[in-house]
Design a protein around this motif. Structure first.
Motif, PDB file in Angstrom:
ATOM      1  N   THR A  43       0.922  -1.114   0.163  1.00 18.36           N
ATOM      2  CA  THR A  43       0.069   0.198  -0.125  1.00 18.36           C
ATOM      3  C   THR A  43       0.889   1.220  -0.019  1.00 18.36           C
ATOM      4  O   THR A  43       1.983   1.060   0.309  1.00 18.36           O
ATOM      5  CB  THR A  43      -0.931  -0.051   1.307  1.00 18.36           C
ATOM      6  N   PRO A  44       0.394   2.199  -0.476  1.00 22.17           N
ATOM      7  CA  PRO A  44       1.196   3.736  -0.491  1.00 22.17           C
ATOM      8  C   PRO A  44       2.008   3.824   0.899  1.00 22.17           C
ATOM      9  O   PRO A  44       1.255   3.370   1.811  1.00 22.17           O
ATOM     10  CB  PRO A  44       0.342   4.691  -0.755  1.00 22.17           C
ATOM     11  N   PRO A  45       3.227   4.129   0.923  1.00 22.63           N
ATOM     12  CA  PRO A  45       3.893   4.818  -0.049  1.00 22.63           C
ATOM     13  C   PRO A  45       4.600   3.451  -0.768  1.00 22.63           C
ATOM     14  O   PRO A  45       5.627   3.776  -1.785  1.00 22.63           O
ATOM     15  CB  PRO A  45       4.935   5.579   0.359  1.00 22.63           C
ATOM     16  N   CYS A  46       4.365   2.366  -0.708  1.00 27.68           N
ATOM     17  CA  CYS A  46       4.940   1.249  -1.640  1.00 27.68           C
ATOM     18  C   CYS A  46       6.503   1.309  -1.528  1.00 27.68           C
ATOM     19  O   CYS A  46       6.994   0.806  -2.698  1.00 27.68           O
ATOM     20  CB  CYS A  46       4.527   1.307  -3.065  1.00 27.68           C
ATOM     21  N   THR A  47       7.135   1.555  -0.477  1.00 25.21           N
ATOM     22  CA  THR A  47       8.437   1.464  -0.432  1.00 25.21           C
ATOM     23  C   THR A  47       9.074   0.499  -0.500  1.00 25.21           C
ATOM     24  O   THR A  47       8.629  -0.956  -0.056  1.00 25.21           O
ATOM     25  CB  THR A  47       8.625   1.960   1.061  1.00 25.21           C
ATOM     26  N   GLU A  48      10.049   0.191  -1.142  1.00 22.17           N
ATOM     27  CA  GLU A  48      10.814  -1.120  -1.570  1.00 22.17           C
ATOM     28  C   GLU A  48      11.626  -1.339  -0.403  1.00 22.17           C
ATOM     29  O   GLU A  48      12.948  -1.675  -0.716  1.00 22.17           O
ATOM     30  CB  GLU A  48      11.209  -1.163  -2.833  1.00 22.17           C
ATOM     31  N   SER A  49      11.081  -1.845   0.742  1.00 21.12           N
ATOM     32  CA  SER A  49      11.880  -1.861   1.969  1.00 21.12           C
ATOM     33  C   SER A  49      11.523  -3.216   2.548  1.00 21.12           C
ATOM     34  O   SER A  49      12.071  -3.423   3.612  1.00 21.12           O
ATOM     35  CB  SER A  49      11.693  -0.725   2.951  1.00 21.12           C
ATOM     36  N   VAL A  50      10.960  -4.283   2.077  1.00 24.80           N
ATOM     37  CA  VAL A  50      10.369  -5.462   2.634  1.00 24.80           C
ATOM     38  C   VAL A  50      10.880  -6.586   2.188  1.00 24.80           C
ATOM     39  O   VAL A  50      11.146  -6.914   0.937  1.00 24.80           O
ATOM     40  CB  VAL A  50       8.875  -5.323   2.501  1.00 24.80           C
ATOM     41  N   THR A  51      11.532  -7.514   2.967  1.00 26.98           N
ATOM     42  CA  THR A  51      12.066  -8.787   2.949  1.00 26.98           C
ATOM     43  C   THR A  51      10.721  -9.636   3.266  1.00 26.98           C
ATOM     44  O   THR A  51      10.276  -9.674   4.449  1.00 26.98           O
ATOM     45  CB  THR A  51      13.216  -9.187   3.733  1.00 26.98           C
ATOM     46  N   TRP A  52      10.034 -10.055   2.153  1.00 26.98           N
ATOM     47  CA  TRP A  52       8.795 -10.834   2.392  1.00 26.98           C
ATOM     48  C   TRP A  52       9.273 -12.304   2.822  1.00 26.98           C
ATOM     49  O   TRP A  52      10.201 -12.883   2.177  1.00 26.98           O
ATOM     50  CB  TRP A  52       8.022 -10.826   1.191  1.00 26.98           C
ATOM     51  N   ILE A  53       8.641 -12.769   3.642  1.00 27.69           N
ATOM     52  CA  ILE A  53       8.705 -14.090   4.180  1.00 27.69           C
ATOM     53  C   ILE A  53       7.220 -14.718   4.337  1.00 27.69           C
ATOM     54  O   ILE A  53       6.602 -14.482   5.241  1.00 27.69           O
ATOM     55  CB  ILE A  53       9.453 -14.288   5.535  1.00 27.69           C
ATOM     56  N   LEU A  54       6.881 -15.418   3.283  1.00 28.86           N
ATOM     57  CA  LEU A  54       5.445 -15.890   3.172  1.00 28.86           C
ATOM     58  C   LEU A  54       5.267 -17.476   3.551  1.00 28.86           C
ATOM     59  O   LEU A  54       5.810 -18.458   2.665  1.00 28.86           O
ATOM     60  CB  LEU A  54       4.990 -15.774   1.928  1.00 28.86           C
ATOM     61  N   PHE A  55       4.420 -17.841   4.529  1.00 27.27           N
ATOM     62  CA  PHE A  55       4.486 -19.061   4.914  1.00 27.27           C
ATOM     63  C   PHE A  55       3.699 -19.859   3.901  1.00 27.27           C
ATOM     64  O   PHE A  55       2.780 -19.531   3.300  1.00 27.27           O
ATOM     65  CB  PHE A  55       3.901 -19.382   6.399  1.00 27.27           C
ATOM     66  N   LYS A  56       4.136 -21.255   3.675  1.00 26.78           N
ATOM     67  CA  LYS A  56       3.659 -21.978   2.711  1.00 26.78           C
ATOM     68  C   LYS A  56       2.216 -22.469   3.149  1.00 26.78           C
ATOM     69  O   LYS A  56       1.225 -22.597   2.424  1.00 26.78           O
ATOM     70  CB  LYS A  56       4.605 -23.144   2.150  1.00 26.78           C
ATOM     71  N   GLU A  57       2.194 -22.829   4.295  1.00 26.85           N
ATOM     72  CA  GLU A  57       0.721 -23.558   4.809  1.00 26.85           C
ATOM     73  C   GLU A  57      -0.046 -22.418   5.347  1.00 26.85           C
ATOM     74  O   GLU A  57       0.041 -21.728   6.189  1.00 26.85           O
ATOM     75  CB  GLU A  57       1.409 -24.382   6.078  1.00 26.85           C
TER      76      GLU A  57
END
Ligand SMILES: O=C(NCc1ccccc1)Nc1ccc2c(c1)[B-](O)(O)OC2
Ligand SMILES: [Zn+2]
Length: 238
Positions: free
Chosen positions: A202-216
Motif C-alpha cells: 500500500t502507499p508509499p509502496c516503499t521497496e523496503s520489505v523482505t517478504w517471508i510468506l509461509f507456505k501452509e
C-alpha cells in the motif's frame, strides 16, 4: 453505457494512480506478487528462521481505514535468521487484509490462487536503524511474515482481535486490550516459507520489505471472515 463507466472510475482512483504520488510504486521490486511455485528455488543452506514475542503486554487494535492493525507498542520481540542475515528485527505491528468476495482477500497469490485473507506481521531492523520510520525507507529495513488465511475451523488466538472489531467500526477508532496474546500462535504449524525482496503493498509502496510468506495456510472460521468483511467493505471504511 453506465456499467462501462464504473470499472474505468475504479482504475483511476486505485493502484494505477499510486505512481503519481508515490514514485516507488513504479519500482522493480513491487509487492504483492504471484508465487509461481515451480519457479521457486529451494532454500539451500539458509539458517533457521527464529522468532520470540512478548505475550503479556497491552496492545491496541486500530482501524486505519483499510484493515485492522494491532500495534505492539514497542514491547520486546525478536525475528532473526532465515534470509535476514545477522540482523535482528522487532515486531512493530500486525494487520490483516480481507477481500470483498470470500476466497479473494489475500494480497499474494500462489500459482494464481487467492486466499480468503492474509495476515502481515511487520518487523523492522533494529540492528541497523533507530526507528520504524527510518527502517521503512531502507532496502533491508523491514521483514514481514505473511500468513495465508483460508476458511476452516475457528482461530482462537485471532478471535481475541476479531471480537473487538465491533468497537472500532470507523476509521481512526482504537481499542486497547491487555488479554495475553502470543503472535507466534498466529503462525502455521509447519514453517516452510517462500521469501523475496519486495515492497509495501500500500502507499508509499516503499521497496523496503523482505517478504517471508509461509507456505501452509492457517484456518479461520467463516464467521471470523464475515466479521472482518462487514467492518471493512460494506461502506463503513472503504
Ligand atoms: O507501515 C506502513 N505505513 C506507515 C509508514 C510509516 C512510516 C514510513 C512508511 C510507512 N505501511 C505498511 C507497512 C508494512 C506492510 C504494509 C504496509 B503492507 O504492504 O500492507 O504489508 C506490510
Ligand atoms: Zn499488509
Amino acid at each position: 453505457y453506465y456499467p462501462y463507466l464504473v470499472p474505468v472510475v475504479i482504475l483511476i482512483v486505485g493502484p494505477a494512480t499510486w505512481v503519481e504520488k508515490f514514485p516507488e510504486a513504479r519500482g522493480t521490486r513491487q509487492s504483492p506478487v504471484d508465487i509461481v511455485t515451480s519457479r521457486a528455488s529451494s532454500g539451500g543452506s539458509a539458517p533457521p528462521l527464529v522468532w520470540r514475542y512478548s505475550v503479556n503486554h497491552p496492545r491496541s487494535v486500530v482501524n486505519p481505514g483499510y484493515c485492522w492493525r494491532v500495534d505492539e507498542n514497542g514491547y520486546d520481540s525478536e525475528l532473526r535468521g532465515g534470509p535476514l542475515g545477522s540482523d535482528v528485527y522487532k515486531l512493530q505491528q500486525w494487520h490483516c487484509h480481507w477481500g470483498s468476495v470470500n476466497g479473494e482477500g489475500s494480497e499474494h497469490t500462489v500459482d494464481g490462487r487467492a486466499f480468503s485473507g492474509e495476515l502481515h506481521l511487520v518487523h523492522w531492523n533494529t540492528s541497523k536503524y533507530n526507528s520504524f520510520t527510518e527502517a521503512a525507507g531502507q532496502p533491508d529495513g523491514l521483514a514481514v511474515l505473511g500468513v495465508l488465511l483460508m476458511v476452516g475451523s475457528k482461530h482462537d488466538e485471532l478471535d481475541k482481535v476479531v471480537r473487538l472489531l465491533p468497537y472500532i467500526q470507523h476509521k481512526g477508532d482504537k481499542v486497547t486490550f491487555s488479554e495475553p496474546l502470543n503472535p507466534a500462535n498466529l503462525l502455521p504449524k509447519r514453517i516452510a516459507y517462500w521469501t523475496y525482496p519486495g515492497s509495501l503493498t500500500t502507499p508509499p509502496c516503499t521497496e523496503s520489505v523482505t517478504w517471508i510468506l509461509f507456505k501452509e495456510p492457517v484456518q479461520v472460521s467463516a464467521e471470523q471472515v464475515r466479521l472482518n468483511l462487514c467492518y471493512y467493505v460494506n461502506g463503513k471504511n472503504v
